[in-house]
Enzyme design. Sequence first.
Site, PDB file in Angstrom:
ATOM      1  N   CYS A 103       0.818  -1.209   0.000  1.00 32.46           N
ATOM      2  CA  CYS A 103       0.000   0.000   0.000  1.00 32.46           C
ATOM      3  C   CYS A 103       0.859   1.270   0.000  1.00 32.46           C
ATOM      4  O   CYS A 103       1.500   1.550  -1.004  1.00 32.46           O
ATOM      5  CB  CYS A 103      -0.986  -0.056   1.154  1.00 32.46           C
ATOM      6  SG  CYS A 103      -2.458   0.890   0.800  1.00 32.46           S
ATOM      7  N   HIS A 114      -3.639  -5.172   1.492  1.00 28.92           N
ATOM      8  CA  HIS A 114      -3.088  -5.427   2.834  1.00 28.92           C
ATOM      9  C   HIS A 114      -3.048  -6.923   3.166  1.00 28.92           C
ATOM     10  O   HIS A 114      -3.987  -7.435   3.772  1.00 28.92           O
ATOM     11  CB  HIS A 114      -3.930  -4.676   3.871  1.00 28.92           C
ATOM     12  CG  HIS A 114      -3.736  -3.200   3.825  1.00 28.92           C
ATOM     13  ND1 HIS A 114      -2.815  -2.539   4.620  1.00 28.92           N
ATOM     14  CD2 HIS A 114      -4.301  -2.257   3.055  1.00 28.92           C
ATOM     15  CE1 HIS A 114      -2.841  -1.248   4.347  1.00 28.92           C
ATOM     16  NE2 HIS A 114      -3.734  -1.055   3.401  1.00 28.92           N
ATOM     17  N   GLU A 148      -1.469  -8.365   5.359  1.00 24.81           N
ATOM     18  CA  GLU A 148      -1.334  -8.578   6.809  1.00 24.81           C
ATOM     19  C   GLU A 148      -2.684  -8.576   7.518  1.00 24.81           C
ATOM     20  O   GLU A 148      -2.756  -8.881   8.706  1.00 24.81           O
ATOM     21  CB  GLU A 148      -0.413  -7.495   7.409  1.00 24.81           C
ATOM     22  CG  GLU A 148      -1.000  -6.093   7.549  1.00 24.81           C
ATOM     23  CD  GLU A 148      -1.135  -5.323   6.236  1.00 24.81           C
ATOM     24  OE1 GLU A 148      -0.892  -5.907   5.167  1.00 24.81           O
ATOM     25  OE2 GLU A 148      -1.517  -4.143   6.281  1.00 24.81           O
TER      26      GLU A 148
HETATM   27  N1  GLN Z   1      -3.350   6.216   0.000  1.00 24.20           N
HETATM   28  C1  GLN Z   1      -2.358   6.071   1.028  1.00 24.20           C
HETATM   29  C2  GLN Z   1      -1.072   6.790   0.656  1.00 24.20           C
HETATM   30  O1  GLN Z   1      -0.785   6.988  -0.499  1.00 24.20           O
HETATM   31  C3  GLN Z   1      -2.022   4.620   1.270  1.00 24.20           C
HETATM   32  C4  GLN Z   1      -3.139   3.957   2.003  1.00 24.20           C
HETATM   33  C5  GLN Z   1      -2.680   2.756   2.788  1.00 24.20           C
HETATM   34  O2  GLN Z   1      -1.502   2.514   2.976  1.00 24.20           O
HETATM   35  N2  GLN Z   1      -3.641   2.038   3.320  1.00 24.20           N
HETATM   36  O3  GLN Z   1      -0.360   7.170   1.546  1.00 24.20           O
END
Ligand code: GLN
Length: 199
Positions: free
Chosen positions: A82, A174, A176
Amino acid sequence: MLRIGVIALQGDVSEHVLAMERALQGKGEVQAVRTPGIIPGCDGLVLPGGESTTISKQLASSEMAEELKKAVYAGVPLLATCAGLVLVSREIEGEMRVKPLGLMDTRIGRNAFGPQRESFEADLDVKGFDRPYRAVFIRAPAIVRVGEGVDVLARVGENIVAARQNSIMALAFHPELTDDLRFHDIFLKMLEERAISGG
Ligand code: GLN
């Protein structure tokens, strides 16, 4: 004993520590990394989700950005999820606040799924998996362009949501937060292969 470091500047660190401990099944230990000097002793690293603007700032103001780059250049496997996927990229669309580490030949759309899609789940067809993987997306970014050396593992529509380049595995979702540890298993295999090849 394998030692895995979870970069713990911000984000869902404890979930990553627990998931990695489950995946390791006693074959190693997991450490939350908050200070410089620990990354060089790790066999594998995790860059968690969170807020990429915040993590970027904190990485840049410590020596950890350089330590992380050095480790990846040396072939230490990195699981980037992410916000972590945003940070390892080469380019980010329309974003000046995040300084990407440039470790992966990817271009990122931070709001690839639109701001209205805060979070969602999707069944992914993943390259090499024999059944779908249920993925949890939270304000997810996506990879909108990849270079030649990047292996695309899964997409949602046009958007690439899982990819690998050498020792980096980057996921827009995610792993995790779910019980399905198949991505962790691939990651641990990357570590074991490196240990066998003496890298
Ligand atoms: N949109 C977030 C970012 O770019 C990431 C979201 C996340 O890690 N759940 O920082």
